[in-house]
Design a protein around this motif. Structure first.
Motif, PDB file in Angstrom:
ATOM      1  N   THR A 157       0.806  -1.224   0.000  1.00 22.86           N
ATOM      2  CA  THR A 157       0.000   0.000   0.000  1.00 22.86           C
ATOM      3  C   THR A 157       0.841   1.277   0.000  1.00 22.86           C
ATOM      4  N   ASN A 192       7.618   9.300 -14.534  1.00 19.26           N
ATOM      5  CA  ASN A 192       6.391   9.492 -13.767  1.00 19.26           C
ATOM      6  C   ASN A 192       6.468   8.627 -12.512  1.00 19.26           C
ATOM      7  N   SER A 238       4.165   7.483  -9.113  1.00 26.32           N
ATOM      8  CA  SER A 238       2.857   7.562  -8.455  1.00 26.32           C
ATOM      9  C   SER A 238       2.578   6.310  -7.621  1.00 26.32           C
ATOM     10  N   PHE A 239       1.652   6.463  -6.704  1.00 28.93           N
ATOM     11  CA  PHE A 239       1.229   5.343  -5.850  1.00 28.93           C
ATOM     12  C   PHE A 239       0.328   4.394  -6.634  1.00 28.93           C
ATOM     13  N   ARG A 254      -1.758   0.666  -5.515  1.00 32.03           N
ATOM     14  CA  ARG A 254      -1.867  -0.492  -4.622  1.00 32.03           C
ATOM     15  C   ARG A 254      -1.578  -1.750  -5.439  1.00 32.03           C
ATOM     16  N   VAL A 312      -4.432   0.565 -11.565  1.00 29.30           N
ATOM     17  CA  VAL A 312      -3.889   1.693 -12.338  1.00 29.30           C
ATOM     18  C   VAL A 312      -5.066   2.492 -12.888  1.00 29.30           C
ATOM     19  N   ARG A 317      -4.095   8.484 -16.119  1.00 31.43           N
ATOM     20  CA  ARG A 317      -3.064   9.154 -15.335  1.00 31.43           C
ATOM     21  C   ARG A 317      -1.707   8.700 -15.862  1.00 31.43           C
ATOM     22  N   GLY A 318      -0.622   9.161 -15.194  1.00 32.45           N
ATOM     23  CA  GLY A 318       0.723   8.960 -15.728  1.00 32.45           C
ATOM     24  C   GLY A 318       1.082   7.521 -16.074  1.00 32.45           C
ATOM     25  N   THR A 319       0.872   6.590 -15.128  1.00 31.27           N
ATOM     26  CA  THR A 319       1.295   5.204 -15.370  1.00 31.27           C
ATOM     27  C   THR A 319       0.494   4.598 -16.511  1.00 31.27           C
ATOM     28  N   ALA A 364       4.968  11.904  -4.872  1.00 29.17           N
ATOM     29  CA  ALA A 364       4.387  10.800  -5.656  1.00 29.17           C
ATOM     30  C   ALA A 364       2.871  10.859  -5.660  1.00 29.17           C
ATOM     31  N   SER A 365       2.291  11.461  -4.643  1.00 28.21           N
ATOM     32  CA  SER A 365       0.826  11.507  -4.618  1.00 28.21           C
ATOM     33  C   SER A 365       0.281  12.747  -5.325  1.00 28.21           C
ATOM     34  N   SER A 381      -0.331  15.203  -8.714  1.00 29.89           N
ATOM     35  CA  SER A 381      -0.500  15.047 -10.165  1.00 29.89           C
ATOM     36  C   SER A 381      -0.081  16.335 -10.852  1.00 29.89           C
ATOM     37  N   GLU A 398       8.007  14.041 -10.700  1.00 26.53           N
ATOM     38  CA  GLU A 398       7.652  14.105  -9.275  1.00 26.53           C
ATOM     39  C   GLU A 398       8.896  14.038  -8.383  1.00 26.53           C
ATOM     40  N   LEU A 409       0.890   1.272   4.821  1.00 29.87           N
ATOM     41  CA  LEU A 409      -0.096   2.210   5.370  1.00 29.87           C
ATOM     42  C   LEU A 409      -1.454   1.538   5.377  1.00 29.87           C
ATOM     43  N   LEU A 450      -2.168  11.697   2.675  1.00 27.54           N
ATOM     44  CA  LEU A 450      -1.384  11.633   1.437  1.00 27.54           C
ATOM     45  C   LEU A 450      -2.246  11.873   0.208  1.00 27.54           C
ATOM     46  N   MET A 451      -3.503  11.495   0.280  1.00 25.16           N
ATOM     47  CA  MET A 451      -4.393  11.760  -0.856  1.00 25.16           C
ATOM     48  C   MET A 451      -4.786  13.234  -0.897  1.00 25.16           C
TER      49      MET A 451
HETATM   50  C1  LIG Z   1      -1.840   6.179  -0.555  1.00 28.48           C
HETATM   51  C2  LIG Z   1      -2.238   6.369  -1.977  1.00 28.48           C
HETATM   52  C3  LIG Z   1      -2.681   5.279  -2.698  1.00 28.48           C
HETATM   53  C4  LIG Z   1      -3.016   5.424  -4.042  1.00 28.48           C
HETATM   54  N1  LIG Z   1      -3.385   4.321  -4.756  1.00 28.48           N
HETATM   55  C5  LIG Z   1      -3.600   4.428  -6.081  1.00 28.48           C
HETATM   56  C6  LIG Z   1      -3.892   3.277  -6.877  1.00 28.48           C
HETATM   57  O1  LIG Z   1      -3.977   2.174  -6.363  1.00 28.48           O
HETATM   58  N2  LIG Z   1      -4.045   3.437  -8.206  1.00 28.48           N
HETATM   59  C7  LIG Z   1      -3.953   4.670  -8.825  1.00 28.48           C
HETATM   60  O2  LIG Z   1      -4.061   4.739 -10.047  1.00 28.48           O
HETATM   61  N3  LIG Z   1      -3.718   5.776  -8.088  1.00 28.48           N
HETATM   62  C8  LIG Z   1      -3.541   5.682  -6.740  1.00 28.48           C
HETATM   63  N4  LIG Z   1      -3.267   6.792  -5.987  1.00 28.48           N
HETATM   64  C9  LIG Z   1      -3.312   8.092  -6.632  1.00 28.48           C
HETATM   65  C10 LIG Z   1      -2.080   8.374  -7.402  1.00 28.48           C
HETATM   66  O3  LIG Z   1      -0.874   8.123  -6.749  1.00 28.48           O
HETATM   67  C11 LIG Z   1      -2.126   9.843  -7.685  1.00 28.48           C
HETATM   68  O4  LIG Z   1      -3.294  10.176  -8.327  1.00 28.48           O
HETATM   69  C12 LIG Z   1      -0.974  10.232  -8.511  1.00 28.48           C
HETATM   70  O5  LIG Z   1      -0.749  11.545  -8.217  1.00 28.48           O
HETATM   71  C13 LIG Z   1      -1.200  10.103  -9.991  1.00 28.48           C
HETATM   72  O6  LIG Z   1      -0.176  10.822 -10.581  1.00 28.48           O
HETATM   73  P1  LIG Z   1      -0.025  10.945 -12.146  1.00 28.48           P
HETATM   74  O7  LIG Z   1      -1.270  11.665 -12.588  1.00 28.48           O
HETATM   75  O8  LIG Z   1       1.231  11.698 -12.304  1.00 28.48           O
HETATM   76  O9  LIG Z   1       0.063   9.540 -12.641  1.00 28.48           O
HETATM   77  C14 LIG Z   1      -2.955   6.686  -4.649  1.00 28.48           C
HETATM   78  C15 LIG Z   1      -2.533   7.773  -3.902  1.00 28.48           C
HETATM   79  C16 LIG Z   1      -2.180   7.622  -2.582  1.00 28.48           C
HETATM   80  C17 LIG Z   1      -1.704   8.805  -1.821  1.00 28.48           C
END
Ligand SMILES: Cc1cc2nc3c(=O)[nH]c(=O)nc-3n(C[C@H](O)[C@H](O)[C@H](O)COP(=O)(O)O)c2cc1C
Length: 427
Positions: free
Chosen positions: A126, A140, A142-143, A145, A158, A162-164, A191-192, A194, A201, A277, A287-288
């Motif tokens: 997580t 890029n 990002s988080f 799970r 995913v 978004r980025g990934t 990382a959290s 956008s 990041e 977490l 973080l969100m």
């Molecule tokens: C704790 C936490 C868990 C997250 N889990 C996910 C996830 O499982 N899948 C996902 O796509 N984004 C998840 N996110 C959101 C992305 O990390 C977040 O939107 C990220 O900023 C996307 O960045 P990007 O637009 O540069 O790809 C999570 C964020 C946090 C803080």
């Protein structure tokens, strides 16, 4: 400040809960992390995983972020704004703590990955951040799970577009990915976020507090050099069921198909700390939510003088915000509401308050609604708007963006009113 320095600081401050008795990652640890929500918990004796320690909760209050970034809590939002405006590319080093041990004989079942609820689809990573390279936009981070499927594979959540997801959609075959676990708070925070596509990041993280990166062993990617553990592998074009999983809103997210990640190499420190977490609790929420505060501040600042923004935990740290403004005209409150929705697309309810109301204090915010707000004049309702996939009360159709109603409350003192009648007395 790196993760280990922060652990020392919170230990000195008397906040760290150290668990020395043998504790099992499935599901005993999650229960203890829940019990101490709001405090960092370090498990020194992990049953079945000799050599590993497990840490959770280190990002569960704004005070720990303030400690890690060396600013007061009220200064955090401005620090984030500055880092987003001026990212600084991290320096590259060749030797790094995260590569003290290299394991090409991969077995993910040897990692103390927590299972949080018996109803979860399995053990979930997580607090892992994924580093990928997009051919057009660069790095890029990002988080995501990650559900452990077996000794070598995960299924990832995913979110589309978004980025990934964007980088994966451009790759003809497998996309190299590094999963970094055990990161400093500046790295987790960055990382959290956008930021616009093309903004790295890790450069944002480095602008928050110095971070260096090191090349991976088996893939052409760089990772934060002082993280605890790195899983090097590939995001594949095959998918597997991912879920169920308790998410941010503390409700059960359903099973979807997610891309499979195959791991080829693991690197870590000699005495690694696995970071976790607890989904839905304070650390996940902060973080969100926190990274959205500067984006709302920027949007509201375009229409009036915005002094602070707080995404509140009661609103799952995603759906509710309090926006503080210095009102200079009759329409500022209404304009701030509309701009706040632009600043964070998933925002559903927003309350606008004056500078004499503490936006971090829910009692003060409610007091402002009680004494400064009239529903027939100061309420803005928007119907059938794009909303959050996380809100179970929204309208959800497969393959389509969720739809929702939105509401803004202007709880500022009416323009032109006698302020004395609205201001709290001093005791
Ligand atoms: C704790 C936490 C868990 C997250 N889990 C996910 C996830 O499982 N899948 C996902 O796509 N984004 C998840 N996110 C959101 C992305 O990390 C977040 O939107 C990220 O900023 C996307 O960045 P990007 O637009 O540069 O790809 C999570 C964020 C946090 C803080």
């Amino acid at each position: 400040m790196n993760l280990r320095d922060l652990i020392d600081q919170v230990r000195k401050a008397g906040h760290l809960v150290e668990v020395n008795t043998p504790t099992c990652p499935d599901p005993e640890m999650a229960r203890l992390v829940y019990r101490y929500d709001g405090r960092p918990v370090l498990f020194d004796n992990v049953s079945g995983y000799p050599g590993w320690r497990v840490l959770a909760g280190v990002a569960s209050t704004r005070e720990y972020f303030a400690m890690a970034l060396n600013v007061p809590v009220e200064g955090l939002i401005h620090k984030l704004v500055a880092a987003l405006e001026k990212p600084v590319a991290p320096p590259v080093v060749q030797d790094a703590p995260c590569q003290e041990v290299v394991e090409s004989d991969v077995d993910l079942t040897r990692l103390p990955i927590l299972r949080h609820f018996p109803s979860d689809g399995g053990p979930y990573v997580t607090a892992g951040i994924l580093v990928v390279n997009d051919p057009d936009y660069g790095r890029n981070v990002s988080f995501h799970r990650l559900l452990r499927l077996d000794e070598r594979r995960f299924a990832a959540r995913v979110v589309e577009k978004r980025g990934t997801d964007t980088a994966l959609s451009k790759s003809m075959g497998a996309l190299p990915v590094a999963i970094c676990i055990g990161n400093s708070l500046p790295v987790l925070l960055a990382a959290s976020m956008s930021p616009p596509m093309g903004v790295d990041e890790l450069a944002v993280a480095n602008a928050l507090s110095p971070v260096s990166v090191v090349p991976c062993h088996t893939i052409p990617l760089h990772v934060p050099s002082d993280c605890e553990l790195v899983l090097e592998g590939h995001l594949t074009r095959t998918s597997a069921p991912e879920g169920p999983f308790v998410d941010l809103t503390e409700t059960m997210d359903f099973v979807r198909r997610g891309p499979v990640i195959e791991i080829d190499c693991i690197t870590h420190r000699h005495d690694p700390i696995y970071q976790a977490l607890l989904p839905g609790k304070l650390e996940h929420k902060l973080l969100m939510g926190m990274p959205k505060e500067p984006t709302i501040l920027a949007a509201v600042s375009r229409v009036c003088h915005c002094t602070n923004v707080v995404i509140t935990p009661g609103g799952a740290s995603w759906l509710h915000a309090v926006v503080q403004i210095e009102k200079k005209g009759s329409e500022d409150g209404r304009a701030a509401i509309q701009a706040a929705f632009q600043g964070h697309g998933s925002l559903k309810h927003v309350v606008v308050v004056d500078t004499d109301v503490n936006p971090y204090d829910p009692l003060e915010v409610e007091w402002a609604i009680a004494t400064r707000f009239q529903a027939d004049r100061n309420l803005l309702i928007l119907t059938d708007q794009p909303g959050s996939s996380l809100d179970p009360s929204g309208v959800h159709e497969p393959g389509k963006k969720a739809r929702t109603a939105k509401m803004g409350l202007d709880a500022t003192i009416p323009w032109g009113a006698d302020r004395v009648a609205f201001e709290k007395v001093r005791y």
